[in-house]
Design a protein around this motif. Structure first.
Motif, PDB file in Angstrom:
ATOM      1  N   HIS A 163       7.591  95.186  10.786  1.00 20.25           N
ATOM      2  CA  HIS A 163       7.513  96.611  10.433  1.00 20.25           C
ATOM      3  C   HIS A 163       7.174  97.445  11.665  1.00 20.25           C
ATOM      4  O   HIS A 163       7.757  98.516  11.895  1.00 20.25           O
ATOM      5  N   GLN A 164       6.220  96.962  12.476  1.00 19.82           N
ATOM      6  CA  GLN A 164       5.842  97.685  13.697  1.00 19.82           C
ATOM      7  C   GLN A 164       7.019  97.776  14.667  1.00 19.82           C
ATOM      8  O   GLN A 164       7.253  98.832  15.273  1.00 19.82           O
ATOM      9  N   ALA A 165       7.760  96.689  14.799  1.00 21.35           N
ATOM     10  CA  ALA A 165       8.935  96.694  15.682  1.00 21.35           C
ATOM     11  C   ALA A 165       9.960  97.715  15.177  1.00 21.35           C
ATOM     12  O   ALA A 165      10.585  98.423  15.977  1.00 21.35           O
ATOM     13  N   TRP A 166      10.116  97.807  13.880  1.00 22.93           N
ATOM     14  CA  TRP A 166      11.046  98.786  13.295  1.00 22.93           C
ATOM     15  C   TRP A 166      10.547 100.211  13.525  1.00 22.93           C
ATOM     16  O   TRP A 166      11.322 101.096  13.897  1.00 22.93           O
ATOM     17  N   LEU A 167       9.231 100.427  13.334  1.00 28.58           N
ATOM     18  CA  LEU A 167       8.665 101.771  13.558  1.00 28.58           C
ATOM     19  C   LEU A 167       8.848 102.215  15.012  1.00 28.58           C
ATOM     20  O   LEU A 167       9.070 103.396  15.276  1.00 28.58           O
ATOM     21  N   LYS A 168       8.754 101.270  15.944  1.00 30.77           N
ATOM     22  CA  LYS A 168       8.919 101.579  17.374  1.00 30.77           C
ATOM     23  C   LYS A 168      10.390 101.654  17.767  1.00 30.77           C
ATOM     24  O   LYS A 168      10.707 101.810  18.942  1.00 30.77           O
ATOM     25  N   LYS A 169      11.289 101.472  16.744  1.00 27.41           N
ATOM     26  CA  LYS A 169      12.736 101.522  16.951  1.00 27.41           C
ATOM     27  C   LYS A 169      13.246 100.424  17.883  1.00 27.41           C
ATOM     28  O   LYS A 169      14.251 100.573  18.566  1.00 27.41           O
ATOM     29  N   GLU A 170      12.499  99.318  17.901  1.00 25.74           N
ATOM     30  CA  GLU A 170      12.929  98.163  18.690  1.00 25.74           C
ATOM     31  C   GLU A 170      14.017  97.385  17.938  1.00 25.74           C
ATOM     32  O   GLU A 170      14.832  96.699  18.560  1.00 25.74           O
ATOM     33  N   ILE A 171      13.984  97.478  16.607  1.00 28.05           N
ATOM     34  CA  ILE A 171      14.985  96.808  15.774  1.00 28.05           C
ATOM     35  C   ILE A 171      15.403  97.761  14.653  1.00 28.05           C
ATOM     36  O   ILE A 171      14.673  98.696  14.308  1.00 28.05           O
ATOM     37  N   ALA A 176      15.428  94.025  10.633  1.00 24.22           N
ATOM     38  CA  ALA A 176      14.100  93.730  10.076  1.00 24.22           C
ATOM     39  C   ALA A 176      14.255  92.960   8.760  1.00 24.22           C
ATOM     40  O   ALA A 176      13.559  91.958   8.534  1.00 24.22           O
ATOM     41  N   ALA A 177      15.159  93.413   7.916  1.00 23.06           N
ATOM     42  CA  ALA A 177      15.394  92.744   6.634  1.00 23.06           C
ATOM     43  C   ALA A 177      15.894  91.321   6.853  1.00 23.06           C
ATOM     44  O   ALA A 177      15.451  90.385   6.174  1.00 23.06           O
ATOM     45  N   ARG A 178      16.804  91.153   7.824  1.00 23.15           N
ATOM     46  CA  ARG A 178      17.324  89.818   8.125  1.00 23.15           C
ATOM     47  C   ARG A 178      16.211  88.887   8.576  1.00 23.15           C
ATOM     48  O   ARG A 178      16.116  87.747   8.122  1.00 23.15           O
ATOM     49  N   ARG A 179      15.329  89.382   9.440  1.00 19.73           N
ATOM     50  CA  ARG A 179      14.227  88.551   9.937  1.00 19.73           C
ATOM     51  C   ARG A 179      13.265  88.142   8.820  1.00 19.73           C
ATOM     52  O   ARG A 179      12.641  87.095   8.887  1.00 19.73           O
ATOM     53  N   LEU A 180      13.153  88.999   7.801  1.00 22.13           N
ATOM     54  CA  LEU A 180      12.236  88.716   6.694  1.00 22.13           C
ATOM     55  C   LEU A 180      12.936  88.008   5.527  1.00 22.13           C
ATOM     56  O   LEU A 180      12.307  87.690   4.516  1.00 22.13           O
ATOM     57  N   LYS A 185      17.496  97.036   1.354  1.00 19.37           N
ATOM     58  CA  LYS A 185      16.838  97.931   0.395  1.00 19.37           C
ATOM     59  C   LYS A 185      15.379  97.528   0.176  1.00 19.37           C
ATOM     60  O   LYS A 185      14.486  98.390   0.115  1.00 19.37           O
ATOM     61  N   THR A 186      15.130  96.232   0.054  1.00 18.21           N
ATOM     62  CA  THR A 186      13.754  95.747  -0.152  1.00 18.21           C
ATOM     63  C   THR A 186      12.891  96.081   1.060  1.00 18.21           C
ATOM     64  O   THR A 186      11.756  96.566   0.914  1.00 18.21           O
ATOM     65  N   PHE A 187      13.415  95.838   2.243  1.00 20.65           N
ATOM     66  CA  PHE A 187      12.636  96.166   3.445  1.00 20.65           C
ATOM     67  C   PHE A 187      12.276  97.648   3.481  1.00 20.65           C
ATOM     68  O   PHE A 187      11.129  98.012   3.725  1.00 20.65           O
ATOM     69  N   LEU A 188      13.261  98.505   3.227  1.00 20.41           N
ATOM     70  CA  LEU A 188      12.988  99.951   3.258  1.00 20.41           C
ATOM     71  C   LEU A 188      11.976 100.359   2.188  1.00 20.41           C
ATOM     72  O   LEU A 188      11.129 101.213   2.431  1.00 20.41           O
ATOM     73  N   ARG A 189      12.056  99.740   1.007  1.00 24.49           N
ATOM     74  CA  ARG A 189      11.089 100.058  -0.050  1.00 24.49           C
ATOM     75  C   ARG A 189       9.684  99.677   0.412  1.00 24.49           C
ATOM     76  O   ARG A 189       8.730 100.453   0.275  1.00 24.49           O
ATOM     77  N   TRP A 190       9.531  98.487   0.989  1.00 26.37           N
ATOM     78  CA  TRP A 190       8.231  98.067   1.485  1.00 26.37           C
ATOM     79  C   TRP A 190       7.738  99.008   2.593  1.00 26.37           C
ATOM     80  O   TRP A 190       6.579  99.380   2.618  1.00 26.37           O
ATOM     81  N   ALA A 191       8.647  99.373   3.488  1.00 24.45           N
ATOM     82  CA  ALA A 191       8.274 100.241   4.613  1.00 24.45           C
ATOM     83  C   ALA A 191       7.787 101.606   4.127  1.00 24.45           C
ATOM     84  O   ALA A 191       6.848 102.181   4.672  1.00 24.45           O
ATOM     85  N   HIS A 192       8.417 102.130   3.079  1.00 30.71           N
ATOM     86  CA  HIS A 192       8.051 103.460   2.582  1.00 30.71           C
ATOM     87  C   HIS A 192       6.862 103.428   1.637  1.00 30.71           C
ATOM     88  O   HIS A 192       6.288 104.476   1.319  1.00 30.71           O
TER      89      HIS A 192
END
Length: 194
Positions: A163-171, A176-180, A185-192
């Motif tokens: 999530h931190q890597a995504w927030l920093k726009k590194e990925i 991010a979803a693939r890594r998890l 959609k699930t990743f974005l729901r968790w992030a929000h």
């Protein structure tokens, strides 16, 4: 040509009792069309295939009127199309009065029409009762704390780092979803949710 039609409301239900009745009438499996779908309307693939095939002089056989459908107006309309427009006969095995092959005089037609309207009404009313009982059962279960649907996915322990890597726009969110190993959609729901 004679055709049979069998319908159950869900994939879990078994249509075998209807098939046996249709076979006892003299049909074989190649002549029987089966849908596993609600009777709320007639937008059913195999029913549509069957009605396209029906022509004048053919016979459609069903075990009971509610297997044809559970919508009062649509049952009456389909009956009219099959018997009047297409010129085919209908046989309802559980209700000998609904056999349009015989008693085609005015009195026979009147009796069949009355019985058809009554049974169509009963079929739709039963569908409405089923829906009401389902809604009541669901409400009671929810009040007792029963949860419906799939249990929510638990966030993997790697989520904060990804999530931190995504927030920093590194990925990207997709990466991010693939890594998890979850959907985008699930990743974005968790992030929000944070």
């Amino acid at each position: 040509m004679e055709y049979g039609y069998a319908r159950v409301s869900t994939k879990e239900q078994n249509e075998q009792r209807q098939i046996i009745a249709l076979e006892e009438f003299g049909l074989n499996l190649r002549q029987i069309f089966i849908d596993k779908q609600s009777g709320k309307n007639f937008e059913r693939a195999n029913y549509q295939r069957l009605t396209r095939r029906l022509k004048e002089g053919d016979t459609l056989v069903v075990k009971s009127i509610d297997r044809l459908g559970r919508n009062y107006n649509e049952i009456l309309e389909q009956w009219r199309i099959i018997t009047k427009e297409k010129g085919a006969a209908i046989v309802v095995l559980d209700m000998p009065l609904l056999d349009t092959r015989k008693n085609r005089d005015l009195t026979g037609t009147l009796i069949a029409d009355i019985v058809l309207q009554l049974l169509s009404y009963v079929a739709q009313t039963e569908r409405e009762f089923i829906r009401q009982r389902q809604a009541e059962g669901i409400a009671v279960a929810k009040a007792q704390g029963v949860r419906f649907g799939r249990p929510p996915l638990v966030q993997p322990k790697e989520f904060p780092t990804v999530h931190q890597a995504w927030l920093k726009k590194e990925i990207s969110a997709r990466e991010a979803a693939r890594r998890l190993s979850v959907t985008h959609k699930t990743f974005l729901r968790w992030a929000h949710e944070l």
